[in-house]
Design a protein around this motif. Structure first.
Motif, PDB file in Angstrom:
ATOM      1  N   ARG A   1       0.826  -1.211   0.000  1.00 47.56           N
ATOM      2  CA  ARG A   1       0.000   0.000   0.000  1.00 47.56           C
ATOM      3  C   ARG A   1       0.862   1.264   0.000  1.00 47.56           C
ATOM      4  O   ARG A   1       0.489   2.284  -0.575  1.00 47.56           O
ATOM      5  CB  ARG A   1      -0.939  -0.013   1.205  1.00 47.56           C
ATOM      6  N   ALA A   2       2.038   1.200   0.632  1.00 43.02           N
ATOM      7  CA  ALA A   2       2.932   2.362   0.639  1.00 43.02           C
ATOM      8  C   ALA A   2       3.451   2.660  -0.771  1.00 43.02           C
ATOM      9  O   ALA A   2       3.481   3.817  -1.201  1.00 43.02           O
ATOM     10  CB  ALA A   2       4.104   2.107   1.587  1.00 43.02           C
ATOM     11  N   LEU A   3       3.849   1.623  -1.489  1.00 45.50           N
ATOM     12  CA  LEU A   3       4.332   1.821  -2.857  1.00 45.50           C
ATOM     13  C   LEU A   3       3.185   2.208  -3.791  1.00 45.50           C
ATOM     14  O   LEU A   3       3.368   3.021  -4.709  1.00 45.50           O
ATOM     15  CB  LEU A   3       5.018   0.551  -3.359  1.00 45.50           C
ATOM     16  N   LEU A   4       2.006   1.646  -3.546  1.00 41.02           N
ATOM     17  CA  LEU A   4       0.840   2.017  -4.348  1.00 41.02           C
ATOM     18  C   LEU A   4       0.471   3.481  -4.115  1.00 41.02           C
ATOM     19  O   LEU A   4       0.010   4.180  -5.026  1.00 41.02           O
ATOM     20  CB  LEU A   4      -0.343   1.110  -4.009  1.00 41.02           C
ATOM     21  N   ALA A   5       0.700   3.960  -2.884  1.00 41.36           N
ATOM     22  CA  ALA A   5       0.415   5.361  -2.563  1.00 41.36           C
ATOM     23  C   ALA A   5       1.288   6.295  -3.394  1.00 41.36           C
ATOM     24  O   ALA A   5       0.842   7.377  -3.800  1.00 41.36           O
ATOM     25  CB  ALA A   5       0.644   5.614  -1.072  1.00 41.36           C
ATOM     26  N   VAL A   6       2.531   5.893  -3.651  1.00 37.08           N
ATOM     27  CA  VAL A   6       3.421   6.689  -4.499  1.00 37.08           C
ATOM     28  C   VAL A   6       2.803   6.847  -5.889  1.00 37.08           C
ATOM     29  O   VAL A   6       2.704   7.952  -6.435  1.00 37.08           O
ATOM     30  CB  VAL A   6       4.813   6.035  -4.612  1.00 37.08           C
ATOM     31  N   ILE A   7       2.370   5.715  -6.438  1.00 38.72           N
ATOM     32  CA  ILE A   7       1.805   5.715  -7.793  1.00 38.72           C
ATOM     33  C   ILE A   7       0.491   6.488  -7.839  1.00 38.72           C
ATOM     34  O   ILE A   7       0.245   7.281  -8.757  1.00 38.72           O
ATOM     35  CB  ILE A   7       1.580   4.266  -8.269  1.00 38.72           C
TER      36      ILE A   7
ATOM     37  N   VAL B   1      -1.798   7.827  11.837  1.00 42.84           N
ATOM     38  CA  VAL B   1      -2.344   8.302  10.560  1.00 42.84           C
ATOM     39  C   VAL B   1      -3.306   9.455  10.810  1.00 42.84           C
ATOM     40  O   VAL B   1      -3.290  10.471  10.093  1.00 42.84           O
ATOM     41  CB  VAL B   1      -3.044   7.162   9.796  1.00 42.84           C
ATOM     42  N   GLN B   2      -4.142   9.338  11.824  1.00 38.90           N
ATOM     43  CA  GLN B   2      -5.092  10.400  12.151  1.00 38.90           C
ATOM     44  C   GLN B   2      -4.367  11.692  12.500  1.00 38.90           C
ATOM     45  O   GLN B   2      -4.738  12.775  12.035  1.00 38.90           O
ATOM     46  CB  GLN B   2      -5.973   9.958  13.325  1.00 38.90           C
ATOM     47  N   MET B   3      -3.321  11.592  13.322  1.00 37.78           N
ATOM     48  CA  MET B   3      -2.543  12.772  13.678  1.00 37.78           C
ATOM     49  C   MET B   3      -1.836  13.360  12.453  1.00 37.78           C
ATOM     50  O   MET B   3      -1.716  14.579  12.309  1.00 37.78           O
ATOM     51  CB  MET B   3      -1.505  12.429  14.758  1.00 37.78           C
ATOM     52  N   GLY B   4      -1.353  12.487  11.568  1.00 42.50           N
ATOM     53  CA  GLY B   4      -0.700  12.957  10.351  1.00 42.50           C
ATOM     54  C   GLY B   4      -1.649  13.740   9.464  1.00 42.50           C
ATOM     55  O   GLY B   4      -1.274  14.768   8.875  1.00 42.50           O
ATOM     56  N   LEU B   5      -2.879  13.273   9.362  1.00 40.62           N
ATOM     57  CA  LEU B   5      -3.875  13.974   8.544  1.00 40.62           C
ATOM     58  C   LEU B   5      -4.240  15.325   9.156  1.00 40.62           C
ATOM     59  O   LEU B   5      -4.454  16.310   8.437  1.00 40.62           O
ATOM     60  CB  LEU B   5      -5.127  13.106   8.381  1.00 40.62           C
ATOM     61  N   ILE B   6      -4.309  15.374  10.474  1.00 39.59           N
ATOM     62  CA  ILE B   6      -4.563  16.651  11.154  1.00 39.59           C
ATOM     63  C   ILE B   6      -3.420  17.627  10.856  1.00 39.59           C
ATOM     64  O   ILE B   6      -3.640  18.807  10.573  1.00 39.59           O
ATOM     65  CB  ILE B   6      -4.722  16.441  12.666  1.00 39.59           C
ATOM     66  N   CYS B   7      -2.184  17.129  10.934  1.00 35.73           N
ATOM     67  CA  CYS B   7      -1.005  17.954  10.625  1.00 35.73           C
ATOM     68  C   CYS B   7      -1.084  18.487   9.199  1.00 35.73           C
ATOM     69  O   CYS B   7      -0.842  19.677   8.950  1.00 35.73           O
ATOM     70  CB  CYS B   7       0.251  17.111  10.823  1.00 35.73           C
TER      71      CYS B   7
ATOM     72  N   LEU C   1       2.540   4.846   8.665  1.00 30.30           N
ATOM     73  CA  LEU C   1       2.996   6.163   8.217  1.00 30.30           C
ATOM     74  C   LEU C   1       3.800   6.068   6.917  1.00 30.30           C
ATOM     75  O   LEU C   1       4.037   7.079   6.258  1.00 30.30           O
ATOM     76  CB  LEU C   1       3.841   6.832   9.303  1.00 30.30           C
ATOM     77  N   ALA C   2       4.217   4.848   6.554  1.00 25.71           N
ATOM     78  CA  ALA C   2       4.902   4.666   5.278  1.00 25.71           C
ATOM     79  C   ALA C   2       3.981   5.051   4.123  1.00 25.71           C
ATOM     80  O   ALA C   2       4.441   5.502   3.067  1.00 25.71           O
ATOM     81  CB  ALA C   2       5.361   3.212   5.130  1.00 25.71           C
ATOM     82  N   ILE C   3       2.675   4.879   4.318  1.00 31.52           N
ATOM     83  CA  ILE C   3       1.709   5.255   3.283  1.00 31.52           C
ATOM     84  C   ILE C   3       1.657   6.777   3.151  1.00 31.52           C
ATOM     85  O   ILE C   3       1.580   7.318   2.048  1.00 31.52           O
ATOM     86  CB  ILE C   3       0.324   4.682   3.608  1.00 31.52           C
ATOM     87  N   LEU C   4       1.721   7.466   4.271  1.00 32.98           N
ATOM     88  CA  LEU C   4       1.748   8.932   4.252  1.00 32.98           C
ATOM     89  C   LEU C   4       3.024   9.421   3.576  1.00 32.98           C
ATOM     90  O   LEU C   4       2.992  10.338   2.735  1.00 32.98           O
ATOM     91  CB  LEU C   4       1.654   9.462   5.682  1.00 32.98           C
TER      92      LEU C   4
END
Length: 404
Positions: free
Chosen positions: A31-37, A107-113, A282-285
């Protein structure tokens, strides 16, 4: 959302030959690599129409510097649309919502940031870049101290919640004793904070555990400092975005290391780096950041058709700082993001020396990329050389994981 859908259909997927391949979405690495694409594709798909909209709205920048030679060199950039951070932030948000485990606290905190700093940057960009359409005497944008208060406020909240989460989520669980301590430790390059005795992991003499106040202080310095450092670096075609592609890829790897587990094997313990359970999401972020910046480079490479503005630079810097705080790799961020750090230090030194000497300068112009530009490097040479330095710093940083 896709992750949660796959989890909801878990039984059907496991029993169906047709749906079986969808089980790959359970693996965070995929999913992390797919997020890049995906993030790259989103930016590429909406880039043209976004640029046209910005031109229509006259969201354009005409940079001016206290240096006539630099103004001549940068004159061609006049009327280039900015606020392209809309593309970057939207792609990161969409990719993360689709591919990440949204029940993850980190992930939730990252999205808030992301949303918070994007809002601050958008507010500043909009007021600054549309000032010509407002009444005379109105402010061009947010004051520096206003932006700083909003950045510090966010960083304090993130620091408190990250520390509190590590204390309550991992503390008291036998399997997570290592994580409970490492979640609050200060990781020093080249030093082992934990050692393996053959039977168990024990803390070394170099282990530094931060209390709540010290932890929040470090979080503020890293998140606010990196947010502003990326902002200062955003001054040449492809400079800030290209460096962020490399930095985000590096942190994608570091997040997978920090949270990876397979049965009872914990990769972070094997490498003697902080083990932060569930931080691998967080690798997905980080992947979304890399993909979004890679897509943005399509339009931002020389000659740039769009600039990212504060709406892109502030959330990018803040997010990478947030990720570093969570996985306890603040010092590696200083190394990996060395160009960002150098850019910020050049401004601090230049301003401080100018005031102390009443007019003298250390550099021809700051941030330091302008110093090299005025020294004879072309813009493309400066940008590509800074990319190469960043790639080298990433290699050195990853090597330090085993050089202890």
């Amino acid at each position: 959302m896709i992750y949660h859908l796959i989890e909801a259909l878990g039984t059907w997927i496991d029993q169906s030959a047709l749906l079986g391949p969808l089980a790959v979405f359970r693996y965070v690495e995929f999913r992390a690599l797919l997020a890049v694409i995906l993030a790259f594709t989103i930016v590429l798909t909406f880039g043209e129409r976004t640029i046209r909209w910005l031109l229509k709205q006259k969201i354009q920048d005409n940079p001016e510097f206290h240096n006539n030679s630099l103004n001549e060199l940068m004159a061609r950039k006049g009327n280039t649309p900015t606020m392209g951070g809309i593309l970057i932030s939207a792609a990161i948000l969409a990719s993360t919502l689709l591919l990440a485990d949204l029940s993850s606290f980190y992930v939730q905190m990252g999205l808030i940031c992301l949303v918070w700093l994007f809002g601050v940057g958008l507010w500043d960009d909009w007021w600054k870049l549309t000032s010509a359409r407002r009444k005379p005497g109105t402010r061009d944008g947010l004051h520096s101290w206003e932006k700083l208060i909003l950045q510090v406020g966010l960083a304090v909240l993130l620091g408190i919640f990250i520390h509190h989460h590590g204390e309550n989520k991992f503390g008291g669980l036998t399997d997570y004793d290592y994580a409970a301590t490492m979640a609050h430790s200060l990781t020093l390059p080249f030093f082992k904070t934990w050692v393996w005795t053959g039977e168990a992991f024990v803390p070394s003499e170099y282990l530094i555990v931060l209390g709540p106040v010290a932890f929040v202080f470090v979080a503020v310095i890293v998140i606010v400092g990196m947010s502003n450092a990326v902002n200062l670096t955003d001054g040449m075609d492809g400079l800030a975005s290209g460096i962020m592609v490399i930095v985000a890829f590096a942190f994608l790897v570091l997040c997978l290391i920090a949270g990876f587990t397979l049965n009872e094997f914990v990769l972070a313990k094997y490498l003697l780096v902080p083990y932060i359970p569930l931080s691998d999401e967080l690798a997905i972020l980080a992947g979304s950041m890399a993909g979004a910046c890679l897509g943005f480079l399509w339009f931002n490479c020389h000659p740039a058709r769009v600039f990212m503005g504060d709406s892109g630079s502030l959330p990018l810097g803040g997010l990478i700082g947030f990720i570093a705080v969570v996985i306890r790799q603040e010092f590696l961020l200083l190394l990996i993001g060395g160009i960002y750090v150098l850019e910020a230090l050049s401004v601090i030194l230049q301003v401080g020396y100018f005031k102390l000497t009443k007019g003298k300068r250390i550099f021809r112009c700051a941030p330091i990329h302008h110093h090299f530009h005025l020294g004879g490097w072309t813009e493309q040479q400066t940008v590509i050389r800074f990319w190469l330095i960043t790639a080298l710093l990433v290699a050195i940083a990853l090597a330090t994981i085993k050089l202890r």
